[in-house]
Design an enzyme around this catalytic site. Structure first.
Site, PDB file in Angstrom:
ATOM      1  CD  GLU A  78      -1.527  -2.420   1.645  1.00  0.00           C
ATOM      2  OE1 GLU A  78      -2.323  -3.367   1.600  1.00  0.00           O
ATOM      3  OE2 GLU A  78      -0.335  -2.557   2.036  1.00  0.00           O
ATOM      4  NE  ARG A 307       4.355  -8.404  -0.440  1.00  0.00           N
ATOM      5  CZ  ARG A 307       4.164  -7.206  -0.939  1.00  0.00           C
ATOM      6  NH1 ARG A 307       4.907  -6.778  -1.928  1.00  0.00           N
ATOM      7  NH2 ARG A 307       3.225  -6.415  -0.470  1.00  0.00           N
ATOM      8  N   GLY A 350      12.972  -3.048  -1.342  1.00  0.00           N
ATOM      9  CA  GLY A 350      12.886  -1.793  -2.076  1.00  0.00           C
ATOM     10  C   GLY A 350      13.681  -1.748  -3.358  1.00  0.00           C
ATOM     11  CD  GLU A 351      18.630  -3.255  -4.223  1.00  0.00           C
ATOM     12  OE1 GLU A 351      19.505  -2.455  -4.602  1.00  0.00           O
ATOM     13  OE2 GLU A 351      18.871  -4.470  -3.971  1.00  0.00           O
ATOM     14  CG  ASN A 375       1.761  -4.056  -8.377  1.00  0.00           C
ATOM     15  OD1 ASN A 375       1.218  -4.195  -9.470  1.00  0.00           O
ATOM     16  ND2 ASN A 375       2.213  -2.892  -7.950  1.00  0.00           N
ATOM     17  CD  GLU A 378       5.877  -2.729  -8.118  1.00  0.00           C
ATOM     18  OE1 GLU A 378       5.888  -1.850  -7.245  1.00  0.00           O
ATOM     19  OE2 GLU A 378       6.298  -3.882  -7.921  1.00  0.00           O
TER      20      GLU A 378
END
Length: 461
Positions: A78, A307, A350-351, A375, A378
């Site tokens: 989110e 994840r 975050g990569e 998702n 992306e």
């Protein structure tokens, strides 16, 4: 069930819930502050109103952090989805209070909005537990001008206390599957009252709006999915693309694997390795040559990205048990290592755009067990052919659209997905066609942020 009984049950169950949260926090790692004062709406200092470090070269003047726009993004997914909306609020000159429930959400939020945090334009805080006094303490301290909830994080006492203090509540990029509404019905009238008292619900699709209408929610507007308005990290994707050129071999990324999927994917990769070994096997032992000595592994490089960070070591164990050679992203492997290893384990947070920049094909997991999917947008944003599993309820409409447009394909098992990825790699015409379709499909759905910002203007004054 009314809100009085809901609160009473929540209080009685709180020891068990706190124990469960602490257990989850220990597994996940990081600082969750499960029993910290912020979780109970208790603060001892005034809100940060100036740059945290004036020597960093950011704003020299004090930023007036008053009546912030409160955006709640519960976790990592989110928070990333909310990035374009939060940035649009900051660009409008508004102070933003960004709350989270999980450490991964708070961590990625700190990275995404570091400049705004350092200049005092954005503050992060923990979402308080849904006790009336905790929420009241939170609202009394921060005094937000409005509350924006991302997707579907709705707490009855929080909504009630906000309405009591005349703080508008809006849900942005809302999605409500039949399963989520059924779970909500276990709370009876308390959730229905919370939903019907929300000022505005901006849904992703007409289907979401229709589901809400079935339970009496009328103040809805269809605006689309925030996740289509991606802020791609050009630095990360460029780094991935450069690395791919340097290693000189095809790359298949298996992204956002969840519990119950990793073992199946490692077995599928191990089977592919056996196939390549048998095809490459020389006729006698004297001719055998280790791939590292040959300078190139004959099979594609697989990038496996779990994840959740707490499972990185466990997944590394699965790969080793299946006889696969592994490099870890956290160890910053050399190009030479990536030319010869079987799997790059994406054990960093975050990569994702680096991994997608590295890839030729993306398998988006979370959809090969009954978990609703992760998702896939992306990967499409970088023009990658996408493969999803059978369980994609979290992204039902976007997956169906991507399949119909030729931007994605569906596989039913991890083994089938890996085989399909290999076939796409071997067919340049198919791969390029899916890549073009992905970019064209994405362009059709952009603009949710602008539509949401337009709808929010009356509540931002």
């Amino acid at each position: 069930m009314n809100r009085y009984f809901y609160t009473a049950i929540l209080r009685m169950a709180s020891p068990v819930l706190l124990w469960w949260l602490q257990r989850r926090a220990r597994k996940a790692g990081g600082v969750w502050d499960i029993r910290g004062p912020e979780r109970y709406g208790r603060y001892t200092e005034r809100p940060q109103a100036s740059p945290q470090d004036e020597d960093d070269g950011y704003a020299e003047s004090v930023f007036d952090f008053a009546r912030p726009v409160w955006v709640h993004a519960v976790s990592l997914g989110e928070t990333r989805a909310a990035q374009p909306l939060v940035q649009a609020l900051l660009d409008q000159g508004l102070p933003v209070l960004l709350t989270h429930f999980t450490e991964t959400g708070r961590s990625i939020g700190g990275k995404l909005f570091a400049p705004a945090i350092n200049t005092g334009r954005l503050c992060q805080a923990w979402m308080p537990y849904d006790f009336p006094e905790a929420v009241q303490g939170f609202l009394d301290y921060w005094k937000p001008r409005c509350c924006i909830l991302i997707e579907r994080e709705i707490w009855p006492n929080m909504v009630a206390q906000a309405k009591k203090q005349n703080i508008p509540v809006i849900v942005a990029s809302a999605r409500f599957s039949p399963a989520s509404l059924r779970r909500g019905q276990l709370l009876g009238s308390v959730l229905r009252k919370a939903l019907t008292s929300i000022d505005l619900i901006l849904t992703q699709t007409h289907i979401d709006a229709a589901r809400l209408a079935e339970i009496g929610v009328k103040r809805t507007r269809v605006v689309g999915n925030l996740k289509f308005d991606l802020r791609i990290s050009p630095e990360q994707s460029h780094m991935g693309q450069v690395a791919r050129r340097h290693i000189g071999r095809p790359v298949i990324v298996i992204a956002s694997t969840r519990e119950g999927e990793d073992e199946l994917f490692t077995r599928a990769i191990a089977q592919i390795k056996k196939t390549y070994q048998s095809e490459q096997a020389p006729r006698n032992d004297a001719q055998r040559q280790d791939p590292s000595e040959a300078g190139q592994n004959p099979m594609p490089l697989f990038v496996l990205v779990p994840r959740h960070p707490q499972r990185f070591d466990q997944v590394a164990g699965y790969l080793a048990d299946d006889g696969l050679s592994v490099c870890r992203r956290s160890a910053y492997p050399t190009d030479k290592q990536l030319r010869t290893t079987d799997v790059l384990l994406g054990d960093s947070v975050g990569e994702m755009f680096f991994f997608y920049g590295l890839a030729d094909v993306a398998i988006v997991a979370g959809s090969f067990a009954e978990l609703g999917g992760q998702n896939h947008i992306e990967a499409s944003a970088l023009g990658l052919p996408v493969i999803v599993g059978p369980h994609t309820r979290n992204f039902q409409q976007s997956v169906e659209d991507a399949l119909a447009e030729g931007a994605a394909r569906r596989a039913h098992t991890p083994s089938e997905a890996v085989d399909l990825a290999l076939r796409i790699l071997e067919n340049p015409e198919l791969r390029l066609g899916m890549s073009r379709a992905a970019k064209e499909w994405l362009s059709l759905h952009e603009g949710a942020t602008d539509r949401i910002m337009t709808a929010l203007q009356p509540y931002l004054k």
